[in-house]
Write an enzyme that holds these catalytic residues in place. Structure first.
Site, PDB file in Angstrom:
ATOM      1  N   ARG A 151      48.287  53.434  42.335  1.00  0.00           N
ATOM      2  CA  ARG A 151      47.442  54.417  43.030  1.00  0.00           C
ATOM      3  C   ARG A 151      47.054  55.468  42.009  1.00  0.00           C
ATOM      4  O   ARG A 151      47.842  55.771  41.099  1.00  0.00           O
ATOM      5  CB  ARG A 151      48.229  55.089  44.166  1.00  0.00           C
ATOM      6  N   LYS A 163      69.160  60.542  49.480  1.00  0.00           N
ATOM      7  CA  LYS A 163      69.711  61.035  50.739  1.00  0.00           C
ATOM      8  C   LYS A 163      68.672  60.991  51.859  1.00  0.00           C
ATOM      9  O   LYS A 163      69.031  61.082  53.016  1.00  0.00           O
ATOM     10  CB  LYS A 163      70.326  62.420  50.558  1.00  0.00           C
ATOM     11  N   SER A 173      55.705  54.684  51.023  1.00  0.00           N
ATOM     12  CA  SER A 173      56.891  54.648  51.886  1.00  0.00           C
ATOM     13  C   SER A 173      57.361  56.051  52.220  1.00  0.00           C
ATOM     14  O   SER A 173      57.798  56.325  53.342  1.00  0.00           O
ATOM     15  CB  SER A 173      58.029  53.886  51.207  1.00  0.00           C
TER      16      SER A 173
END
Ligand code: PNS
Length: 166
Positions: free
Chosen positions: A90, A41, A126
Site C-alpha cells: 500500500r 497486546k 488488519s
C-alpha cells in the site's frame, strides 16, 4: 521450483491478504503463508487461530500452505528453501516495507516481490479492521464470511468478558 513466502500477522486475514496470496500462487510454484508469532497486546486472535483460519481460506489453492514462524524472516526463508518474500504494497507502507526488503536482502540475499494491493482493498488493514470491529463498526465487507463471523464473535466475547481469548 520457485517458493515464496507471504509473511504477516494476519490478525485477522482480510480480502486484501488473500488477494496477494492468490496472485503470488499464480506467479510461483509454491507459497508458504507464514504467520508471525509475536503477540501484541492488541491481538484479537492467537497465532494458532490465525493459522487455522488462513488454512481454511487457502485450502482452495493447491500450492499454498500455512504455517507459524518465529524469529527472523530471513532465517525462516533459509530453513524452508524460500527464494522470494512476497508482499502486498500500500502507498502508505512504502517507506517501511522498502526498508525491511533492503534489510532482508542485505542479511541473506533473499529478495522481496511487491504486488500493488488491489485498489478495492487498498485502504484495508488488519489493525483498522480490529479497531472498527472493536468499536462496533461493520467489517463484513473486508473479510471472508467465516473470518468476519469469528471476528465479531471474538469482539463480542471480549466486550462481555465471556471468554479469555489470549
Ligand atoms: O502483517 P505485519 O504485521 O505487517 O507483518 C510483519 C512481519 C511479521 C512480516 C514482520 O514483522 C516480520 O518480518 N517479522 C519477523 C522478524 C524479522 O525478520 N524482522 C526483521 C525485518 S527486516
Amino acid at each position: 521450483m520457485t517458493r515464496a513466502v507471504c509473511p504477516g500477522s494476519f490478525d485477522p486475514v482480510t480480502h486484501g491478504h488473500l488477494d496477494v496470496i492468490e496472485r503470488t500462487a499464480r506467479i510461483v510454484d509454491a507459497v508458504v503463508v507464514a504467520v508471525g508469532t509475536n503477540i501484541s497486546k492488541n491481538a484479537l486472535f492467537r497465532p494458532d487461530e490465525r493459522v487455522e483460519m488462513l488454512a481454511e481460506e487457502c485450502a482452495q489453492w493447491s500450492n499454498v500452505e500455512v504455517t507459524l514462524f518465529e524469529g527472523l524472516l530471513v532465517d525462516f526463508c533459509a530453513a524452508n528453501d524460500i527464494d522470494i518474500i512476497s508482499k502486498g504494497l500500500r502507498a502508505a507502507d512504502l517507506g517501511y516495507e522498502l526498508q525491511m526488503a533492503q534489510m532482508n536482502r542485505q542479511l541473506t540475499g533473499v529478495d522481496t516481490l511487491f504486488l500493488p494491493t488491489a485498489p478495492q482493498w487498498a485502504f484495508v488493514s488488519s489493525s483498522l479492521v480490529r479497531e472498527v470491529a472493536t468499536l462496533g463498526g461493520d467489517v463484513t465487507s473486508f473479510l471472508p464470511g467465516r473470518i468476519a463471523a469469528r471476528t465479531m464473535e471474538r469482539v463480542a466475547s471480549r466486550h462481555t468478558g465471556a471468554t479469555s481469548d489470549m
